[in-house]
Enzyme design. Structure first.
Site: not given
Ligand code: FRU
Length: 797
Positions: A60-63, A121, A180-181, A230
């Site tokens: 899986w990948m997100n940000d 992130s 966060r972030d 975010e």
């Molecule tokens: C956005 C998010 C960020 C967080 C990360 C966690 O998609 O919710 O705010 O740092 O994903 O995977």
């Protein structure tokens, strides 16, 4: 998505993370701490897998996280779960690319249990000025910022190969509320680093911090705004290309943004909130949590964005194709435009162009059929009688198709997003990938990022320009097939050997985890770097081969053998063996410590050698991979304590001064000019090295030299504060820039005929013409002091 739902998602993520985090994170990570890497093999050819959109090799990948450019490579990190296809136990995945198009999957960068804190992130910066003081070798410190409810720092001193947690995971900036972030960037006017972080103390907003040393942060201000949620990103862009009118842009995860002023302390918005993309801008949609790269060598602001809804059999989530952002004044004021970076051109083939065609409901125009491609079509909306017109993608003979990209004249929308014709015309540019569709209108004035599960079957690849309810003039159309960005170059043989690589027997292909070799007898895949003593390492996996291993000094091989052996051999002699069970499809780590005739072999990071033998037959040679009788995968080949790492053939010899090889590179002590000349002659080339004026004046690359060094070109870094290109009797060009003694810089010379270019740390600083010496020897030069040199490489111009 509504703020309520977002908060709920965030709360669930936080709760999940709290459950997942181990209690005692370790302090540092070596590749041995990353059991998930190499990933299972893939050809990147599964259904819906982006062929030119980045996805993780597996999992899986997100940000996207920590996107920056460092010494010739774009680095991309990303929120990653290597164990499954859903969000879980966030790691930082890692990939690199020389051109934003071709990506090489790298080992995992940050791993829970190895690196402290929630590895959520954030971004990364290169500390080229060593303000952190963390530098301990040739590489600049690289810092990445992550963490929840406060930012934590992890740093790398080996060019992003491995990361350590800073200060035990201590939080360096902690906004009130949930936060966060972190995103860190350089603010030139105040000459400080700035961190912007999302937080919800008293409602959504961004907290700003500043730092001189990237480690100690001071809170400066807060920008409160309900819309802002975010993944902040912040960058400066000229309006309509006018460098005198630069504005700051602050964006959030959903691609909403404002432009305004930023004095290094406080952000003052000057425009209303806008949206840079009109896809499904949420964490389950098609465009979310984008990030721009820092340090683009062409000075661009390039962005890539998570596409949450995209998924396949072994991966989930991918990124939009990198887009260049710009600010443009339109009828409704200043807004962001998104344009795919022009490096995309390297994937084009099969170009078809058309112009001035009338499209009616019964006479569509079908320029081509393809699976993955790009089309730019200009329609004359002013003279059209059609109510709707556009492009049908993946059309079939029975009249059905997978998707239409439509301009609706009455609604004035392109693919559902508002777009007025420009001078009566509508330009639509579409990027069509296996599971990804990006639509850009009127030069990026509108962007819509989508996820479409296209049918790639041969009978389902038609492309049509179409019209409904009347006709439209197709002013022009350009079609280009887009090839796969995967599997070119050396995408999977991670390591530190300079190359080029060449096969010597057998066939070698790129797979996950390294180079896959197949041979009936012995097959080799060798790097051109010649080395003798040092620590050689590799990961080796037997598929159906009898044996496979690590070759060094050209003729020695340490292998794992399915008969149940670790063996050290050279042609004609098995030097030593060690009996141990060897399984197929398991990765073994081999390490060879070669010191003169003493050759020690270690298995799976053991501390005592399984083989400790003597053989003095070969002192130096190339290193690489070996396979015997079948197929095996060898990856991550590295050479430690390499002495003088160079692919420029010797013998190297001093002409003046004292030259020594203290273990890491070569070092000169020079009263005046001192040269170290190779045995290689060149005319047109790229020649580069890490150079360090340790104490004293200058360290340099010499080229097109005579054997006595009385004639030559030399490009140096000079601690008087210049990069200089000179030849005896003439300074050809001088570029003023601070050069600090003790600091390693990367110098590159590109010579083509009389054109001589010099790059400092990857950025061109000199472009000169001098026709005095057409050819000659490669070498190094030191002037008035001590200088050291490493990683001296020669390649084509
Ligand atoms: C956005 C998010 C960020 C967080 C990360 C966690 O998609 O919710 O705010 O740092 O994903 O995977």
């Amino acid at each position: 998505m509504g703020t309520r739902y977002r908060r709920l998602v965030a709360a669930v993520l936080l709760a999940l993370a709290a459950v997942m985090m181990p209690a005692h994170p370790a302090a540092a990570g070596t590749p041995a701490d990353y059991p998930e890497f190499p990933y299972p093999a893939t050809s990147y050819d599964e259904a819906f897998r982006g062929q030119f959109h980045f996805s993780s090799r597996a999992g899986w990948m997100n940000d996207p996280n920590g996107s920056f450019w460092y010494r010739g490579q774009y680095h991309l990190f990303y929120q990653h779960n290597p164990h499954g296809l859903a969000w879980d136990t966030m790691h930082w995945g890692h990939a690199t690319s020389p051109d934003l198009v071709h990506w090489t999957q790298k080992p995992i960068a940050l791993e829970p249990g190895v690196h402290a804190g929630d590895l959520w992130s954030g971004n990364g910066v290169v500390d080229t000025a060593n303000v952190t003081g963390l530098k301990n070798g040739a590489d600049d410190p690289i810092l990445v910022f992550s963490g929840t409810n406060g930012a934590t720092i992890h740093y790398s001193l080996d060019g992003a190969r491995t990361f350590q947690t800073y200060g035990g995971g201590r939080k360096v900036a902690v906004p009130a509320g949930t936060s966060r972030d972190p995103k860190v960037f350089w603010h030139e006017p105040s000459r400080r680093w700035v961190m912007v972080m999302w937080s919800d103390g008293g409602g959504n907003g961004a907290d700003f911090y500043t730092s001189a040393d990237l480690l100690n942060w001071t809170w400066r201000s807060r920008y409160a705004a309900g819309w802002f949620f975010e993944c902040p990103d912040m960058f400066q862009l000229p309006v309509d290309g006018n460098a005198a009118d630069r504005r700051w842009v602050l964006t959030d995860a959903s691609g909403e943004y404002v432009t305004g002023d930023f004095d290094g302390t406080t952000f003052l918005p000057r425009t209303a909130v806008r949206r840079m993309d009109h896809g499904a801008n949420d964490a389950g949609g098609t465009f979310y949590a984008g990030q721009t790269f820092l340090g683009d060598p062409r000075g661009r602001v390039v962005q890539t964005v998570w596409q949450p809804a995209a998924r396949g059999s072994v991966w989930s989530g991918n990124l939009t194709f990198p887009a260049e952002l710009a600010l443009r004044t339109g009828t409704d004021g200043v807004s962001l435009t998104r344009t795919p970076v022009d490096e995309l051109a390297s994937l084009r083939s099969g170009t078809v162009t058309l112009s001035d065609r009338t499209v009616t409901p019964t006479t569509p125009v079908s320029p081509a059929a393809a699976d993955t491609y790009e089309v730019t079509a200009v329609f004359d909306a002013a003279s059209a009688t059609a109510t709707r017109f556009g492009l049908r993608l993946h059309a079939r003979a029975d009249g059905t198709y997978d998707r239409a990209v439509t301009y609706d004249r009455a609604a004035r929308t392109l693919y559902g997003a508002p777009l007025a014709p420009e001078n009566g015309r509508v330009t639509m540019r579409v990027l069509v990938d296996r599971g990804q569709l990006e639509v850009f209108g009127n030069g990026g004035a509108v962007s819509i990022s989508d996820v479409v599960r296209f049918d790639s079957a041969a009978g389902s690849q038609g492309l049509q320009a179409y019209a409904e309810g009347g006709s439209v003039r197709l002013v022009s159309l350009r079609f280009d097939r887009l090839g796969s960005a995967w599997g070119t170059g050396e995408p999977t043989l991670a390591g530190n050997l300079a190359g080029p690589w060449a096969a010597a027997g057998g066939t070698w292909t790129d797979v996950a985890g390294g180079k896959q070799g197949t041979a009936t007898g012995d097959g080799f895949y060798l790097n051109s770097t010649v080395a003798g003593d040092g620590t050689y390492e590799a990961d080796v996996r037997l598929r159906d081969a009898v044996a496979a291993g690590l070759t060094f000094r050209d003729r020695y091989t340490a292998n794992v053998d399915a008969a149940g052996l670790v063996k050290l051999w050279r042609p004609g002699r098995d030097i030593a063996t060690y009996a141990t069970p060897i399984a197929r499809d398991r990765t073994y780590h081999l390490r060879v410590v070669a010191a003169g005739p003493r050759l020690r072999v270690y298995l799976d990071h053991g501390t005592t050698p399984v083989i400790d033998a003597e053989d003095g037959t070969y002192a130096t040679g190339r290193a690489g991979a070996n396979v015997f009788a079948g197929t095996a995968v060898i990856g991550n080949i590295t050479l430690g304590a390499p002495g003088f790492a160079t692919n420029v053939a010797g013998p190297w010899r001093p002409v003046g001064g004292t030259w020594t090889a203290p273990g890491d590179g070569v070092r000169a002590q020079a009263a005046g000019d001192a040269f170290y000349l190779s045995g290689t002659t060149g005319t047109d080339f790229t020649y580069e090295a890490d150079v360090r004026p340790v104490i004293g004046v200058a360290a340099a690359l010499t080229f097109r030299a005579t054997a006595d060094a009385s004639q030559h070109y030399t490009a140096n870094v000079d601690t008087s504060g210049v990069v200089k290109l000179w030849r005896p009797g003439r300074d050809i060009a001088v570029y003023p820039t601070p050069i600090v003694p003790g600091r390693t810089r990367h110098l590159t010379v590109i010579a083509t005929g009389s054109r001589l270019r010099v790059l400092l740390d990857g950025t061109q600083v000199i472009d000169a013409v001098d026709a005095t010496y057409p050819t000659g020897l490669f070498g190094l030069n030191a002037y008035a002091g001590t200088a050291s040199f490493q990683n001296v490489r020669l390649g084509p111009a």
